[in-house]
Write a protein that holds these residues in place. Structure first.
Motif, PDB file in Angstrom:
ATOM      1  N   ARG A 238       0.827  -1.205   0.000  1.00 43.16           N
ATOM      2  CA  ARG A 238       0.000   0.000   0.000  1.00 43.16           C
ATOM      3  C   ARG A 238       0.866   1.263   0.000  1.00 43.16           C
ATOM      4  NH1 ARG A 238      -5.465  -1.239   1.311  1.00 43.16           N
ATOM      5  NH2 ARG A 238      -5.828   0.956   1.788  1.00 43.16           N
ATOM      6  N   THR A 243      -2.803  -1.950  -4.281  1.00 48.27           N
ATOM      7  CA  THR A 243      -3.835  -2.588  -3.453  1.00 48.27           C
ATOM      8  C   THR A 243      -4.338  -3.884  -4.082  1.00 48.27           C
ATOM      9  OG1 THR A 243      -5.598  -1.296  -4.512  1.00 48.27           O
ATOM     10  CG2 THR A 243      -4.589  -0.378  -2.503  1.00 48.27           C
ATOM     11  N   HIS A 244      -3.677  -4.348  -5.119  1.00 44.50           N
ATOM     12  CA  HIS A 244      -4.117  -5.553  -5.825  1.00 44.50           C
ATOM     13  C   HIS A 244      -3.440  -6.791  -5.241  1.00 44.50           C
ATOM     14  CE1 HIS A 244      -6.136  -2.892  -8.500  1.00 44.50           C
ATOM     15  NE2 HIS A 244      -5.036  -2.412  -9.030  1.00 44.50           N
ATOM     16  N   ASN A 293      -8.790  -6.497  -4.823  1.00 44.06           N
ATOM     17  CA  ASN A 293      -8.589  -5.213  -4.155  1.00 44.06           C
ATOM     18  C   ASN A 293      -8.414  -5.444  -2.657  1.00 44.06           C
ATOM     19  OD1 ASN A 293      -8.376  -2.427  -3.756  1.00 44.06           O
ATOM     20  ND2 ASN A 293     -10.584  -2.223  -3.412  1.00 44.06           N
ATOM     21  N   ASP A 295      -7.573  -7.901  -0.612  1.00 50.75           N
ATOM     22  CA  ASP A 295      -8.313  -9.035  -0.067  1.00 50.75           C
ATOM     23  C   ASP A 295      -7.427  -9.727   0.969  1.00 50.75           C
ATOM     24  OD1 ASP A 295      -9.849 -11.212   0.473  1.00 50.75           O
ATOM     25  OD2 ASP A 295      -9.921 -11.981  -1.586  1.00 50.75           O
TER      26      ASP A 295
END
Length: 455
Positions: A238, A243-244, A293, A295
């Protein structure tokens, strides 16, 4: 002419329903590396691919990851496994940068294979490979995705310290031998250059990774902290704006996400149920543009927390420890050696205090014993035998603590006796006692630092 690598390992027969193709490619420095590509036998549209990067060890053969390669290929992902380099790799010298270049060489080889979509080739890293694979991805847009298994977003020295101290805790050990002795000895090795890549900046690398990342941990990982690492991965990704990422945890699985019959101590031959399917579906999703996103479910609890292991300050550095060791050897051996020389010459001198002998003998034995015992525990790695344990303290450690206490008590008694008889002490004896007590004075904080005077 490119330098040759290790000789190619034995051919890997094609598992049922798959093809097996041997490949060679240049790694770092032009070193020729050899591998095998497993892929579905059924022809079709170009499929995604993944390069598997193994864990620590020199020259690890490709078949070490044959189970993973077979199961991933059965999920429709062309998978390249290769013999790890031994050139330039040892316990004391290794370069994650060089290993990352090797992995990128494998990526280029897989991208060039017929039936593989070159835009859909990623890297997978196990354990040490969990540092190497993200580094490779951070260097090349040719890498489409990253998967780490038993990976670390902490420094290698922090991970190794947790690995070794957790093994001791499972043997019933607690207290100063872990909190001070083991921790400081590990840091000393890192400062002295005996721990390759000890302070590798894993979070800094992850902050440069732009590709989607899948993190997999076994809930019974006994080598990598499965609770501490996922939040560190998320924080680093981040920080770089990525954010993937997807994190998943497998109950009862070990460091490599294999089934374990005994809580992570022994690795079973099979992958954790659902792990291969997760890899196949996740790769298909991210290479088709369906990106996750952030997870990240709650990670599993680990038995013990990991602790930071920063480089030593100047007063505890390897050079300072060496200087203290030299002082102890000189101070604690000079006292009995001078007495021996005098005796051989027929010049007996009444000692100021018989406690001085205990200070010399006990202090030297404690100093040498600490380093030998901690080195032994380090060499034992994940299979330590600390000796009989009483109230969390190994018997050898209790013995060393007893020697340290006796030496300090003897030093105090010697100093008191010298003060009472100072006027009658010859000059030569004052020099000998002064050196001995200097060693004793330094021994006191040294013993506290190493945990010999702590519970």
């Amino acid at each position: 002419m490119a330098p040759a690598g290790a000789s190619a390992g034995p051919a890997i027969p094609a598992p049922a329903g798959l093809t097996s193709t041997d490949v060679s490619f240049p790694g770092f420095g032009g070193l020729t590396l050899h591998g095998t590509v497993l892929a579905p036998a059924k022809a079709g549209t170009p499929r995604p691919g993944v390069v598997l990067v193994t864990g620590s060890g020199a020259g690890v053969p490709r078949d070490h990851l044959l189970t993973e390669a077979t199961e991933f290929a059965r999920q429709g992902v062309a998978t390249l496994i290769y013999d790890k380099r031994s050139v330039g790799y040892s316990n004391f010298r290794r370069s994650y940068s060089e290993l990352a270049d090797d992995a990128l060489g494998a990526v280029r080889a897989l991208r060039a294979r017929p039936g593989v979509d070159p835009a859909k080739v990623g890297v997978w890293g196990l354990s040490e490979g969990g540092w190497v694979a993200p580094l490779a991805a951070s260097r090349s847009t040719e890498v489409a995705f990253v998967i780490v298994v038993g990976g670390n977003a902490m420094t290698p020295i922090r991970q190794q310290l947790w690995n070794e101290t957790s093994s001791l805790r499972r043997e019933g050990v607690s207290g100063s031998v872990i909190d001070h002795g083991k921790r400081n000895f590990t840091r000393l090795g890192g400062d002295a250059g005996l721990f390759a890549e000890a302070y590798f900046d894993a979070e800094g690398v992850l902050a440069r990774v732009r590709q989607p990342l899948l993190g997999v941990w076994g809930a019974r990982d006994l080598q990598t902290p499965p609770e501490d690492n996922p939040p560190l991965f998320a924080r680093a990704l981040r920080r770089g704006g990525n954010t993937h990422y997807t994190f998943r945890f497998f109950a009862g699985a070990d460091h490599g996400a294999h089934e374990s019959p005994d809580g992570g101590v022994t690795r079973g031959p099979a992958l954790a149920p659902g792990y291969a399917e997760l890899v196949g579906s996740w790769v298909r999703d991210v290479t088709s543009g369906r990106l996750p996103n952030a997870d990240a479910p709650t990670p599993p609890q680990q038995d013990d927390p990991s602790i930071e292991a920063p480089p030593s300050a100047w007063w505890e550095s390897a050079w300072t420890q060496l200087a203290a060791f030299v002082l102890f050897v000189v101070a604690f051996t000079a006292y009995p050696l001078v007495a021996l020389v005098r005796r051989l010459r027929g010049r007996r001198t009444r000692p100021v205090s018989r406690w001085a002998r205990l200070l010399a003998g006990g202090g030297l034995a404690a100093v040498i014993g600490v380093f030998f015992y901690l080195f032994y525990l380090m060499a034992a790695g994940r299979s330590p035998d600390p000796g009989p344990v009483f109230a969390g303290r190994p018997l050898p450690w209790l013995a060393l603590q007893g020697l340290a206490v006796a030496a300090i008590a003897a030093g105090i008694a010697t100093a008191v006796a010298w003060r009472r008889t100072a006027a009658r002490v010859p000059r030569g004896e004052r020099v000998r006692l002064g050196l001995l007590l200097s060693g004793g004075a330094v021994f006191l904080p040294w013993a506290f630092y190493w945990g010999l005077l702590l519970p």
